[in-house]
Design a protein around this motif. Structure first.
Motif, PDB file in Angstrom:
ATOM      1  N   PHE A  14     -10.098   0.039   4.276  1.00 11.11           N
ATOM      2  CA  PHE A  14      -9.978  -1.433   5.172  1.00 11.11           C
ATOM      3  C   PHE A  14     -10.327  -1.078   6.592  1.00 11.11           C
ATOM      4  CE2 PHE A  14      -8.302  -2.508   0.914  1.00 11.11           C
ATOM      5  CZ  PHE A  14      -8.671  -3.596   0.683  1.00 11.11           C
ATOM      6  N   GLN A  15     -10.139  -2.032   7.316  1.00 14.39           N
ATOM      7  CA  GLN A  15     -10.835  -1.874   8.683  1.00 14.39           C
ATOM      8  C   GLN A  15     -10.282  -0.734   9.435  1.00 14.39           C
ATOM      9  OE1 GLN A  15     -10.865  -5.512  11.271  1.00 14.39           O
ATOM     10  NE2 GLN A  15     -12.463  -4.616  12.303  1.00 14.39           N
ATOM     11  N   ASP A  16      -8.931  -0.642   9.377  1.00 15.93           N
ATOM     12  CA  ASP A  16      -8.028   0.170  10.110  1.00 15.93           C
ATOM     13  C   ASP A  16      -7.855   1.713   9.402  1.00 15.93           C
ATOM     14  OD1 ASP A  16      -6.481  -0.774   8.186  1.00 15.93           O
ATOM     15  OD2 ASP A  16      -4.851  -1.280   9.182  1.00 15.93           O
ATOM     16  N   PHE A  17      -8.853   1.876   8.555  1.00 14.33           N
ATOM     17  CA  PHE A  17      -8.805   3.312   8.169  1.00 14.33           C
ATOM     18  C   PHE A  17      -9.215   4.277   9.323  1.00 14.33           C
ATOM     19  CE2 PHE A  17     -11.109   6.912   6.431  1.00 14.33           C
ATOM     20  CZ  PHE A  17     -10.009   7.254   5.287  1.00 14.33           C
ATOM     21  N   GLY A  18      -8.373   5.491   8.953  1.00 12.98           N
ATOM     22  CA  GLY A  18      -8.365   6.362  10.219  1.00 12.98           C
ATOM     23  C   GLY A  18      -7.811   6.160  11.536  1.00 12.98           C
ATOM     24  N   ASN A  19      -6.839   5.228  11.567  1.00 11.83           N
ATOM     25  CA  ASN A  19      -6.186   4.946  12.906  1.00 11.83           C
ATOM     26  C   ASN A  19      -5.109   5.802  13.131  1.00 11.83           C
ATOM     27  OD1 ASN A  19      -4.062   4.268  11.228  1.00 11.83           O
ATOM     28  ND2 ASN A  19      -4.086   1.961  11.488  1.00 11.83           N
ATOM     29  N   GLY A  20      -5.012   6.686  12.231  1.00  9.28           N
ATOM     30  CA  GLY A  20      -3.773   7.869  12.600  1.00  9.28           C
ATOM     31  C   GLY A  20      -2.471   7.484  12.125  1.00  9.28           C
ATOM     32  N   ILE A  21      -2.172   6.461  11.660  1.00  9.45           N
ATOM     33  CA  ILE A  21      -0.488   5.913  11.551  1.00  9.45           C
ATOM     34  C   ILE A  21      -0.429   6.168   9.959  1.00  9.45           C
ATOM     35  CG2 ILE A  21       0.692   3.862  11.216  1.00  9.45           C
ATOM     36  CD1 ILE A  21      -0.602   2.494  13.674  1.00  9.45           C
ATOM     37  N   GLY A  22       0.438   6.831   9.806  1.00  8.13           N
ATOM     38  CA  GLY A  22       1.179   7.358   8.336  1.00  8.13           C
ATOM     39  C   GLY A  22       0.113   8.451   7.515  1.00  8.13           C
ATOM     40  N   PRO A  23       0.239   8.171   6.397  1.00  6.91           N
ATOM     41  CA  PRO A  23      -0.624   9.093   5.470  1.00  6.91           C
ATOM     42  C   PRO A  23      -2.133   8.668   5.572  1.00  6.91           C
ATOM     43  CG  PRO A  23       1.000   8.174   4.098  1.00  6.91           C
ATOM     44  CD  PRO A  23       1.175   7.313   5.339  1.00  6.91           C
ATOM     45  N   LEU A  24      -3.077   9.799   5.308  1.00  8.90           N
ATOM     46  CA  LEU A  24      -4.488   9.824   5.582  1.00  8.90           C
ATOM     47  C   LEU A  24      -5.043   8.634   4.880  1.00  8.90           C
ATOM     48  CD1 LEU A  24      -6.973  11.241   6.478  1.00  8.90           C
ATOM     49  CD2 LEU A  24      -7.162  12.374   4.400  1.00  8.90           C
ATOM     50  N   PHE A  25      -4.624   7.907   3.875  1.00 11.03           N
ATOM     51  CA  PHE A  25      -5.267   7.004   3.160  1.00 11.03           C
ATOM     52  C   PHE A  25      -4.296   5.895   2.862  1.00 11.03           C
ATOM     53  CE2 PHE A  25      -7.744  10.502   1.424  1.00 11.03           C
ATOM     54  CZ  PHE A  25      -9.139   9.941   1.794  1.00 11.03           C
ATOM     55  N   ARG A  26      -3.348   5.566   3.918  1.00 13.50           N
ATOM     56  CA  ARG A  26      -2.597   4.407   4.104  1.00 13.50           C
ATOM     57  C   ARG A  26      -3.354   3.277   4.118  1.00 13.50           C
ATOM     58  NH1 ARG A  26       0.037   0.576   7.333  1.00 13.50           N
ATOM     59  NH2 ARG A  26      -1.632   1.097   9.126  1.00 13.50           N
ATOM     60  N   SER A  27      -4.339   3.189   4.749  1.00 15.56           N
ATOM     61  CA  SER A  27      -5.492   1.935   4.997  1.00 15.56           C
ATOM     62  C   SER A  27      -6.336   1.873   3.906  1.00 15.56           C
ATOM     63  CB  SER A  27      -6.006   1.919   6.179  1.00 15.56           C
ATOM     64  OG  SER A  27      -5.192   1.892   7.352  1.00 15.56           O
ATOM     65  N   ALA A  28      -5.927   2.290   2.713  1.00 13.99           N
ATOM     66  CA  ALA A  28      -6.890   2.164   1.408  1.00 13.99           C
ATOM     67  C   ALA A  28      -6.078   1.654   0.273  1.00 13.99           C
ATOM     68  CB  ALA A  28      -7.459   3.568   0.976  1.00 13.99           C
ATOM     69  N   VAL A  29      -6.574   0.920  -0.503  1.00 17.27           N
ATOM     70  CA  VAL A  29      -5.965   0.354  -1.697  1.00 17.27           C
ATOM     71  C   VAL A  29      -6.830   0.610  -3.144  1.00 17.27           C
ATOM     72  CG1 VAL A  29      -5.072  -1.584  -3.141  1.00 17.27           C
ATOM     73  CG2 VAL A  29      -5.100  -1.462  -0.401  1.00 17.27           C
ATOM     74  N   SER A  30      -6.157   1.073  -4.190  1.00 24.40           N
ATOM     75  CA  SER A  30      -6.839   1.728  -5.304  1.00 24.40           C
ATOM     76  C   SER A  30      -7.211   0.486  -5.903  1.00 24.40           C
ATOM     77  CB  SER A  30      -5.866   2.418  -6.266  1.00 24.40           C
ATOM     78  OG  SER A  30      -6.456   2.539  -7.516  1.00 24.40           O
ATOM     79  N   PHE A  31      -8.389   0.237  -6.524  1.00 21.63           N
ATOM     80  CA  PHE A  31      -8.800  -0.843  -7.244  1.00 21.63           C
ATOM     81  C   PHE A  31      -8.175  -0.932  -8.643  1.00 21.63           C
ATOM     82  CE2 PHE A  31     -11.701  -2.879 -10.674  1.00 21.63           C
ATOM     83  CZ  PHE A  31     -11.624  -3.972 -10.176  1.00 21.63           C
TER      84      PHE A  31
END
Length: 393
Positions: A141-158
């Motif tokens: 998602f758009q905020d991927f890589g914002n440095g907040i939380g785990p590396l893939f916090r801004s990802a969702v598994s299909f």
């Protein structure tokens, strides 16, 4: 606000509920306007994701004739500056597309879909994704890589999205469609032992007895492979998809009392169409065939009804080939009324005709060394029909 279409006041249960996401702008990836992600994985901005999702949204809201009328549509778009310049209408639909925005929209979508078994869901995603496990993708998602939380916090598994729409003991729309337009390769630089820490959109329950669903998943790429787009025109997958939904993937589904054939796009006819388009694009662009379909089908659900018969491509050639330059071709409909007539010409001739029954005949001028010939043929989409007329001397 992601809810852009709402007819719930008119229809309390059933109907179609759609969630559409298109993300081109990633502030923390290469070329973005925010601080660069600590691990951008060589990913940059996308050229066609948001406009492709917007094109699908417009088809759904403005053109589609659904067997279960559209009740709600949620739309999350993060267009690039180039897309905003090319498609000014995107300005009015651009939204924040962070993972929290998605989870909120997905939760509301899930709630609407859980009001009744007698309904349909549509999920459409186009953007960046990774694949770490075969047949599962991490949607970014758009905020991927914002440095907040785990590396893939801004990802969702299909798989979380797909499995989260399985009915437990409560109701859930049983007719489900998923369109996932993204690359499915494993990024370089990801440690083998990483704990991904992706966000879950839904709780997942075992599918309840008697709650079997028909769920078709259309992917733009094979596992481990890339998806493609033409800048300024949209992704190859969505372009082919919309062409099919507008009639290219049409199939006969019933005959009216008056004898007229009704056409629709079904899951199976769309799968056949996408396979043919994938092969064609592979040949034309020298890329690997990519479009695939998976899921669990209990039947062949209708996706969209067609207002008129879809057009089918017909190629007519002659045996022997030397008859072609001397032959006129005439095509009549099933009632014998002329549809098209062409003069003599070299090589095969192609026609685009509405699906149906036709009489194809060859005619020669007096004194020609060949006799006329005729064939009756039924043109059924979506494939190209090749017809060989055998003529005799």
């Amino acid at each position: 606000m992601s809810l852009v279409f709402d007819k719930r006041a008119e229809r309390k249960t059933g109907g179609t509920h759609a969630l559409i996401v298109g993300i081109s702008s990633y502030p923390h990836l290469l070329g973005g306007r925010g601080p660069l992600a600590r691990q951008p994985f060589n990913l940059g901005q996308l050229s066609s994701a948001a406009r492709s999702a917007f094109d699908f949204y417009r088809w759904l809201v403005e053109e589609a004739v659904l067997p279960e009328p559209l009740v709600t549509c949620r739309l999350l778009l993060a267009p690039s500056e180039i897309e905003l310049a090319q498609v000014p209408e995107l300005h009015g639909h651009a939204t924040s597309c962070g993972v929290n925005d998605f989870v909120q929209a997905a939760s509301d979508w899930h709630q609407d879909a859980s009001m009744s078994d007698e309904g349909k869901t549509i999920f459409f995603f186009v953007g960046h994704a990774f694949q770490f496990v075969r047949d599962d993708d991490l949607l970014l998602f758009q905020d991927f890589g914002n440095g907040i939380g785990p590396l893939f916090r801004s990802a969702v598994s299909f798989s979380n999205i797909f499995n989260g729409l399985a009915a437990g003991e409560g109701p859930m729309a049983r007719n489900q469609l998923y369109f996932v337009d993204c690359s499915r390769n494993r990024p370089h630089g990801v440690p083998e032992n990483v704990s991904f820490g992706a966000t879950s959109a839904f709780d997942v329950f075992l599918e309840g007895a008697g709650h079997r669903r028909s769920a078709a998943v259309f992917h733009s790429a094979q596992p481990g492979e890339m998806a493609y787009a033409i800048p300024g025109e949209g992704t190859l997958f969505t372009s082919a998809l919309l062409k099919g939904l507008r009639g290219g993937a049409g199939a006969p589904v019933m005959e009216t009392d008056g004898g007229r054939t009704e056409y629709a796009v079904t899951v199976n006819s769309l799968a056949q169409w996408m396979s043919l388009e994938s092969s064609r694009l592979s040949h034309d662009l020298n890329i690997l065939p990519g479009f695939t379909m998976s899921g669990q089908l209990m039947r062949d659900p209708v996706i969209a009804l067609l207002k008129q018969a879809p057009r089918v491509e017909l190629e007519v050639e002659f045996e022997p080939p030397e008859a072609a330059p001397l032959a006129r071709i005439r095509i009549d409909d099933a009632e014998g009324a002329p549809v098209v007539e062409t003069p003599a010409a070299l090589g095969p001739r192609r026609f685009h005709l509405p699906a149906g029954l036709y009489i194809v005949s060859a005619h020669f001028e007096p004194g020609a060394p060949f006799k006329g010939a005729r064939l009756v043929t039924a043109l059924v989409p979506p494939r190209l029909w090749r017809l060989k007329l055998k003529v005799h001397k």
